[in-house]
Design a protein around this motif. Structure first.
Motif, mmCIF file in Angstrom:
data_model
loop_
_atom_site.group_PDB
_atom_site.id
_atom_site.type_symbol
_atom_site.label_atom_id
_atom_site.label_comp_id
_atom_site.label_asym_id
_atom_site.label_seq_id
_atom_site.Cartn_x
_atom_site.Cartn_y
_atom_site.Cartn_z
ATOM 1 N N LEU A 27 -19.696 -26.073 -6.252
ATOM 2 C CA LEU A 27 -20.540 -25.619 -4.912
ATOM 3 C C LEU A 27 -19.838 -24.558 -4.886
ATOM 4 O O LEU A 27 -18.386 -24.335 -4.161
ATOM 5 C CB LEU A 27 -20.903 -26.763 -4.213
ATOM 6 N N ASP A 28 -20.385 -23.664 -5.083
ATOM 7 C CA ASP A 28 -19.733 -22.140 -4.316
ATOM 8 C C ASP A 28 -19.723 -21.983 -2.863
ATOM 9 O O ASP A 28 -19.848 -20.802 -2.844
ATOM 10 C CB ASP A 28 -20.858 -20.812 -5.352
ATOM 11 N N ASP A 29 -19.598 -22.243 -2.003
ATOM 12 C CA ASP A 29 -19.235 -22.517 -1.419
ATOM 13 C C ASP A 29 -17.601 -21.871 -0.261
ATOM 14 O O ASP A 29 -17.464 -21.657 0.284
ATOM 15 C CB ASP A 29 -18.753 -24.049 -0.267
ATOM 16 N N ARG A 30 -16.979 -21.472 -1.656
ATOM 17 C CA ARG A 30 -15.510 -20.979 -1.185
ATOM 18 C C ARG A 30 -15.670 -19.250 -1.932
ATOM 19 O O ARG A 30 -14.790 -18.627 -1.721
ATOM 20 C CB ARG A 30 -14.916 -21.580 -1.423
ATOM 21 N N ASN A 31 -16.861 -19.133 -2.469
ATOM 22 C CA ASN A 31 -16.484 -17.841 -3.200
ATOM 23 C C ASN A 31 -15.613 -17.129 -3.446
ATOM 24 O O ASN A 31 -15.381 -16.239 -3.270
ATOM 25 C CB ASN A 31 -17.361 -16.809 -1.291
ATOM 26 N N LEU A 68 -10.808 -16.725 -14.685
ATOM 27 C CA LEU A 68 -11.010 -15.896 -15.987
ATOM 28 C C LEU A 68 -12.334 -15.235 -15.840
ATOM 29 O O LEU A 68 -12.713 -14.048 -15.845
ATOM 30 C CB LEU A 68 -11.323 -16.128 -16.670
ATOM 31 N N CYS A 69 -13.304 -16.643 -15.424
ATOM 32 C CA CYS A 69 -14.901 -15.710 -15.475
ATOM 33 C C CYS A 69 -15.599 -16.546 -14.174
ATOM 34 O O CYS A 69 -15.467 -17.619 -14.127
ATOM 35 C CB CYS A 69 -15.807 -15.229 -16.935
ATOM 36 N N LYS A 70 -16.852 -16.308 -14.192
ATOM 37 C CA LYS A 70 -17.933 -17.187 -12.950
ATOM 38 C C LYS A 70 -19.625 -17.170 -13.268
ATOM 39 O O LYS A 70 -19.924 -16.094 -13.606
ATOM 40 C CB LYS A 70 -17.749 -16.731 -11.588
ATOM 41 N N LEU A 71 -20.310 -17.672 -13.720
ATOM 42 C CA LEU A 71 -21.775 -18.087 -14.064
ATOM 43 C C LEU A 71 -22.058 -18.355 -12.437
ATOM 44 O O LEU A 71 -21.427 -19.923 -12.059
ATOM 45 C CB LEU A 71 -21.999 -18.715 -15.070
ATOM 46 N N LYS A 72 -23.352 -17.775 -11.873
ATOM 47 C CA LYS A 72 -24.257 -18.783 -11.187
ATOM 48 C C LYS A 72 -25.489 -17.953 -11.318
ATOM 49 O O LYS A 72 -25.503 -17.120 -11.934
ATOM 50 C CB LYS A 72 -23.576 -17.973 -9.327
ATOM 51 N N GLU A 73 -25.888 -19.589 -10.711
ATOM 52 C CA GLU A 73 -27.476 -19.453 -10.080
ATOM 53 C C GLU A 73 -28.273 -18.942 -11.802
ATOM 54 O O GLU A 73 -29.213 -18.039 -11.597
ATOM 55 C CB GLU A 73 -28.104 -18.660 -9.618
ATOM 56 N N LYS A 74 -27.808 -18.912 -12.761
ATOM 57 C CA LYS A 74 -28.239 -18.780 -13.793
ATOM 58 C C LYS A 74 -27.964 -20.261 -15.220
ATOM 59 O O LYS A 74 -27.346 -20.791 -14.543
ATOM 60 C CB LYS A 74 -27.568 -17.376 -14.957
ATOM 61 N N GLY A 80 -26.523 -21.804 -5.207
ATOM 62 C CA GLY A 80 -25.465 -22.229 -4.596
ATOM 63 C C GLY A 80 -24.607 -22.842 -5.971
ATOM 64 O O GLY A 80 -23.031 -22.609 -5.472
ATOM 65 N N TRP A 81 -24.626 -23.106 -7.124
ATOM 66 C CA TRP A 81 -23.625 -24.292 -7.934
ATOM 67 C C TRP A 81 -22.396 -22.720 -8.992
ATOM 68 O O TRP A 81 -23.685 -21.973 -8.961
ATOM 69 C CB TRP A 81 -23.935 -25.022 -8.218
ATOM 70 N N CYS A 82 -21.998 -22.842 -9.429
ATOM 71 C CA CYS A 82 -21.199 -22.040 -9.808
ATOM 72 C C CYS A 82 -20.910 -23.146 -10.998
ATOM 73 O O CYS A 82 -20.216 -23.827 -10.822
ATOM 74 C CB CYS A 82 -20.335 -20.939 -9.622
ATOM 75 N N ILE A 83 -20.231 -22.046 -12.263
ATOM 76 C CA ILE A 83 -19.441 -22.615 -13.556
ATOM 77 C C ILE A 83 -18.154 -21.403 -13.033
ATOM 78 O O ILE A 83 -18.396 -20.555 -13.445
ATOM 79 C CB ILE A 83 -20.330 -22.615 -14.315
ATOM 80 N N LEU A 84 -16.790 -21.965 -13.572
ATOM 81 C CA LEU A 84 -15.964 -21.143 -12.853
ATOM 82 C C LEU A 84 -14.931 -21.862 -14.418
ATOM 83 O O LEU A 84 -15.056 -22.535 -14.718
ATOM 84 C CB LEU A 84 -14.646 -22.178 -12.067
ATOM 85 N N GLY A 85 -14.450 -20.197 -15.196
ATOM 86 C CA GLY A 85 -13.636 -20.296 -16.929
ATOM 87 C C GLY A 85 -12.567 -20.355 -16.127
ATOM 88 O O GLY A 85 -12.049 -19.433 -15.625
ATOM 89 N N THR A 86 -11.931 -21.056 -16.646
ATOM 90 C CA THR A 86 -10.105 -21.241 -16.054
ATOM 91 C C THR A 86 -9.046 -21.225 -17.481
ATOM 92 O O THR A 86 -9.636 -22.249 -18.709
ATOM 93 C CB THR A 86 -9.992 -22.556 -15.419
ATOM 94 N N LYS A 87 -7.604 -21.431 -17.077
ATOM 95 C CA LYS A 87 -6.770 -21.056 -17.657
ATOM 96 C C LYS A 87 -5.257 -21.935 -17.080
ATOM 97 O O LYS A 87 -5.374 -21.504 -15.645
ATOM 98 C CB LYS A 87 -6.525 -19.448 -18.081
#
Length: 108
Positions: A27-31, A68-74, A80-87
């Motif tokens: 949930l992208d509640d922390r921006n 590393l990257c962020k996808l949201k609302e697509k 309100g949700w996002c996918i965060l690419g991480t390392k």
């Protein structure tokens, strides 16, 4: 660049620990922003168990990831949700003893 301490269920925590899941669905509640640091702290019980009365307890394992990257609302994500690419940066078998880290876990 911000640091976010996040409670994480064992199943998805293990996948991040083993480096087979280089992303977080949150949930992208922390921006969240690219470059942010995520500290995932493994919980003893899953979120649904805590909703049913299990206590919030930690296993002691935690890891740190960089966004590393962020996808949201697509791409089929609900608003309100996002996918965060991480390392993966670091992983540890025990929680730090510092009062600052312990205080952070109380609201995480």
């Amino acid at each position: 660049m911000a640091t976010h301490v996040l409670k994480t269920d064992t199943e998805v925590f293990q996948e991040a620990w083993d480096e087979v899941k280089p992303f977080e669905l949150r949930l992208d509640d922390r921006n969240y922003k690219i470059g942010d640091n995520l500290i995932l702290v493994e919980t003893l019980y899953p979120g649904i168990g805590m909703q049913k009365g299990k206590p919030l307890e930690y296993t002691g394992r935690w890891l740190s990831e960089q966004v590393l990257c962020k996808l949201k609302e697509k791409y089929g994500l609900k608003k309100g949700w996002c996918i965060l690419g991480t390392k993966l940066i670091v992983r540890r078998e025990y929680l730090p003893e510092s009062p600052e880290f312990a205080a952070t876990l109380k609201w995480a």
